[in-house]
Design an enzyme around this catalytic site. Structure first.
Site, PDB file in Angstrom:
ATOM      1  N   CYS A  47      47.691 -11.576 -65.193  1.00  0.00           N
ATOM      2  CA  CYS A  47      47.050 -12.563 -64.440  1.00  0.00           C
ATOM      3  C   CYS A  47      46.799 -13.595 -65.608  1.00  0.00           C
ATOM      4  CB  CYS A  47      45.930 -12.321 -63.698  1.00  0.00           C
ATOM      5  SG  CYS A  47      45.244 -13.685 -63.012  1.00  0.00           S
ATOM      6  N   CYS A  50      42.829 -14.025 -65.769  1.00  0.00           N
ATOM      7  CA  CYS A  50      41.946 -13.313 -66.174  1.00  0.00           C
ATOM      8  C   CYS A  50      42.362 -12.197 -67.132  1.00  0.00           C
ATOM      9  CB  CYS A  50      41.187 -12.793 -64.947  1.00  0.00           C
ATOM     10  SG  CYS A  50      42.058 -11.602 -64.186  1.00  0.00           S
ATOM     11  N   CYS A  99      40.443 -11.351 -60.229  1.00  0.00           N
ATOM     12  CA  CYS A  99      39.595 -12.631 -60.010  1.00  0.00           C
ATOM     13  C   CYS A  99      39.859 -13.516 -58.839  1.00  0.00           C
ATOM     14  CB  CYS A  99      39.886 -13.426 -61.144  1.00  0.00           C
ATOM     15  SG  CYS A  99      41.543 -14.025 -61.196  1.00  0.00           S
ATOM     16  N   CYS A 119      57.161 -11.789 -54.619  1.00  0.00           N
ATOM     17  CA  CYS A 119      57.597 -13.182 -55.270  1.00  0.00           C
ATOM     18  C   CYS A 119      56.529 -13.687 -56.026  1.00  0.00           C
ATOM     19  CB  CYS A 119      58.039 -13.664 -54.141  1.00  0.00           C
ATOM     20  SG  CYS A 119      59.000 -15.187 -54.600  1.00  0.00           S
TER      21      CYS A 119
END
Length: 131
Positions: A47, A50, A99, A119
């Site tokens: 991510c 985070c 997060c 996706c």
């Protein structure tokens, strides 16, 4: 997994304008434009907000959709799901399990073994290369 809770002001200070648009405002990058779309290196996709580990390069495949696609997350709690009825469609949004940031959507047209296509937006991901 311990959840991260920050104010939108905090996120705005930490993320680029494009990342904020995708991750926090549920935006979508243009197809075929993402930096990680054609990445074929071995590693972990995290991510961008985070650093949570989301997908392994072993589950990445070319879906032909214009966005990085995966058939499974790295663990069951890496991502969360939420019903998305925007733009007159019914879809399932994929969010970071740590997060809550928007990553993309999941569709039931992926390859086996899961049959799922996660996706994702390149702008929602960072890549950590592994040897």
């Amino acid at each position: 997994m311990e959840k991260i809770n920050k104010s939108e002001e905090e996120w705005k200070k930490e993320l680029s304008d494009e990342q904020y648009y995708i991750l926090r405002e549920k935006g979508t990058e243009k197809p075929w434009s993402g930096a990680l779309l054609k990445n074929k290196e071995k590693g972990i996709y995290q991510c961008a907000a985070c650093g949570n580990d989301l997908y392994s390069s072993q589950t990445k495949y070319d879906s032909g959709s214009g966005w990085p696609s995966f058939y499974d997350p790295i663990s069951a709690d890496a991502v969360d799901f939420e019903k998305d009825t925007s733009f007159g469609m019914v879809r399932t949004e994929v969010k970071c399990g740590k997060c809550g940031s928007h990553l993309g959507h999941i569709f039931p047209d992926g390859p086996e073994p899961s049959g799922q296509r996660y996706c994702m937006n390149s702008g929602a991901l960072n890549f950590k290369k592994q040897d």
